[in-house]
Design a protein around this motif. Structure first.
Motif, mmCIF file in Angstrom:
data_model
loop_
_atom_site.group_PDB
_atom_site.id
_atom_site.type_symbol
_atom_site.label_atom_id
_atom_site.label_comp_id
_atom_site.label_asym_id
_atom_site.label_seq_id
_atom_site.Cartn_x
_atom_site.Cartn_y
_atom_site.Cartn_z
ATOM 1 N N GLY A 24 0.815 -1.221 0.000
ATOM 2 C CA GLY A 24 0.000 0.000 0.000
ATOM 3 C C GLY A 24 0.840 1.259 0.000
ATOM 4 N N VAL A 25 1.866 1.284 0.848
ATOM 5 C CA VAL A 25 2.706 2.469 0.942
ATOM 6 C C VAL A 25 3.488 2.692 -0.350
ATOM 7 N N THR A 26 4.109 1.639 -0.873
ATOM 8 C CA THR A 26 4.919 1.810 -2.082
ATOM 9 C C THR A 26 4.064 2.158 -3.303
ATOM 10 N N SER A 27 2.872 1.596 -3.378
ATOM 11 C CA SER A 27 2.030 1.918 -4.538
ATOM 12 C C SER A 27 1.501 3.345 -4.467
ATOM 13 N N VAL A 28 1.126 3.802 -3.287
ATOM 14 C CA VAL A 28 0.657 5.186 -3.160
ATOM 15 C C VAL A 28 1.796 6.164 -3.437
ATOM 16 N N VAL A 29 2.989 5.871 -2.925
ATOM 17 C CA VAL A 29 4.143 6.728 -3.202
ATOM 18 C C VAL A 29 4.433 6.753 -4.704
ATOM 19 N N GLY A 30 4.335 5.608 -5.357
ATOM 20 C CA GLY A 30 4.573 5.546 -6.795
ATOM 21 C C GLY A 30 3.564 6.348 -7.587
ATOM 22 N N LEU A 31 2.285 6.281 -7.186
ATOM 23 C CA LEU A 31 1.257 7.024 -7.912
ATOM 24 C C LEU A 31 1.349 8.526 -7.647
ATOM 25 N N VAL A 32 1.620 8.908 -6.404
ATOM 26 C CA VAL A 32 1.666 10.324 -6.061
ATOM 27 C C VAL A 32 2.894 10.999 -6.670
ATOM 28 N N ARG A 33 4.036 10.330 -6.569
ATOM 29 C CA ARG A 33 5.268 10.919 -7.101
ATOM 30 C C ARG A 33 5.504 10.608 -8.574
ATOM 31 N N ARG A 34 4.638 9.810 -9.135
ATOM 32 C CA ARG A 34 4.724 9.399 -10.547
ATOM 33 C C ARG A 34 6.058 8.726 -10.858
ATOM 34 N N PRO A 36 7.419 4.972 -11.583
ATOM 35 C CA PRO A 36 7.026 3.584 -11.843
ATOM 36 C C PRO A 36 7.823 2.569 -11.039
ATOM 37 N N VAL A 37 9.026 2.919 -10.610
ATOM 38 C CA VAL A 37 9.856 1.975 -9.851
ATOM 39 C C VAL A 37 9.160 1.560 -8.559
ATOM 40 N N TRP A 38 8.471 2.491 -7.930
ATOM 41 C CA TRP A 38 7.771 2.155 -6.687
ATOM 42 C C TRP A 38 6.635 1.166 -6.939
ATOM 43 N N LEU A 39 6.015 1.253 -8.091
ATOM 44 C CA LEU A 39 4.954 0.292 -8.408
ATOM 45 C C LEU A 39 5.524 -1.089 -8.714
ATOM 46 N N ILE A 72 2.456 -4.020 -12.157
ATOM 47 C CA ILE A 72 3.432 -3.822 -13.234
ATOM 48 C C ILE A 72 2.809 -3.020 -14.382
ATOM 49 N N ALA A 73 1.571 -3.328 -14.730
ATOM 50 C CA ALA A 73 0.888 -2.584 -15.794
ATOM 51 C C ALA A 73 0.681 -1.126 -15.401
ATOM 52 N N SER A 74 0.420 -0.892 -14.133
ATOM 53 C CA SER A 74 0.274 0.476 -13.651
ATOM 54 C C SER A 74 1.601 1.230 -13.751
ATOM 55 N N GLY A 75 2.685 0.555 -13.448
ATOM 56 C CA GLY A 75 4.004 1.165 -13.605
ATOM 57 C C GLY A 75 4.304 1.485 -15.055
ATOM 58 N N MET A 76 3.910 0.600 -15.941
ATOM 59 C CA MET A 76 4.119 0.854 -17.372
ATOM 60 C C MET A 76 3.268 2.042 -17.841
ATOM 61 N N ALA A 77 2.059 2.171 -17.308
ATOM 62 C CA ALA A 77 1.215 3.313 -17.665
ATOM 63 C C ALA A 77 1.838 4.617 -17.170
ATOM 64 N N LEU A 78 2.419 4.590 -15.986
ATOM 65 C CA LEU A 78 3.101 5.787 -15.491
ATOM 66 C C LEU A 78 4.321 6.122 -16.330
ATOM 67 N N LYS A 79 4.967 5.099 -16.829
ATOM 68 C CA LYS A 79 6.147 5.316 -17.669
ATOM 69 C C LYS A 79 5.783 6.111 -18.916
ATOM 70 N N TYR A 80 4.580 5.912 -19.423
ATOM 71 C CA TYR A 80 4.116 6.620 -20.602
ATOM 72 C C TYR A 80 3.184 7.788 -20.252
ATOM 73 N N ASP A 81 3.286 8.313 -19.038
ATOM 74 C CA ASP A 81 2.537 9.488 -18.559
ATOM 75 C C ASP A 81 1.021 9.316 -18.617
ATOM 76 N N ARG A 82 0.539 8.152 -18.302
ATOM 77 C CA ARG A 82 -0.900 7.885 -18.220
ATOM 78 C C ARG A 82 -1.272 7.676 -16.749
#
Length: 110
Positions: A24-34, A36-39, A72-82
């Motif tokens: 939960g913590v790593t995924s929220v940090v990954g989404l907030v800070r954009r 993908p490594v955290w995801l 992983i798919a969420s991290g890939m989406a962040l990688k492409y600014d989605r």
């Protein structure tokens, strides 16, 4: 006198509430800070709890197996600014987190 069992502590951190909190913590940090490594780290942290959830019933096997893939798919989406797509992909993971937390609280209460 209560005894301290190292095995139980390790199981709680690898497949229990510790792993879910780390997810939960790593995924929220990954989404907030954009970032993908955290995801991707969240995908590694959720492996133990997702296999536990997948083994409970046939209806939960889909959520249990797909949770690391969704991270992983969420991290890939962040990688492409989605960012919106990344957040939507994490919704089933958070539902699994709430289900796992509900089971943990219900087991602790009985």
């Amino acid at each position: 006198m209560a005894s301290f069992d190292v095995h139980q502590v390790v199981v709680q951190f690898v497949a229990g509430i510790g792993a879910m909190i780390a997810t939960g913590v790593t995924s929220v940090v990954g989404l907030v800070r954009r970032r993908p490594v955290w995801l991707y780290v969240a995908a590694i942290c959720i492996l133990g709890p997702s296999y536990f959830i997948a083994g409970l019933s046939d209806s939960l096997i889909i959520v249990g197996v797909l949770a690391p893939a969704l991270c992983i798919a969420s991290g890939m989406a962040l990688k492409y600014d989605r960012t919106a797509v990344a957040a939507i992909l994490m919704i089933p993971v958070y539902v699994m987190f709430l289900l796992f937390l509900l089971m943990y609280v219900s087991a602790a209460g009985s």
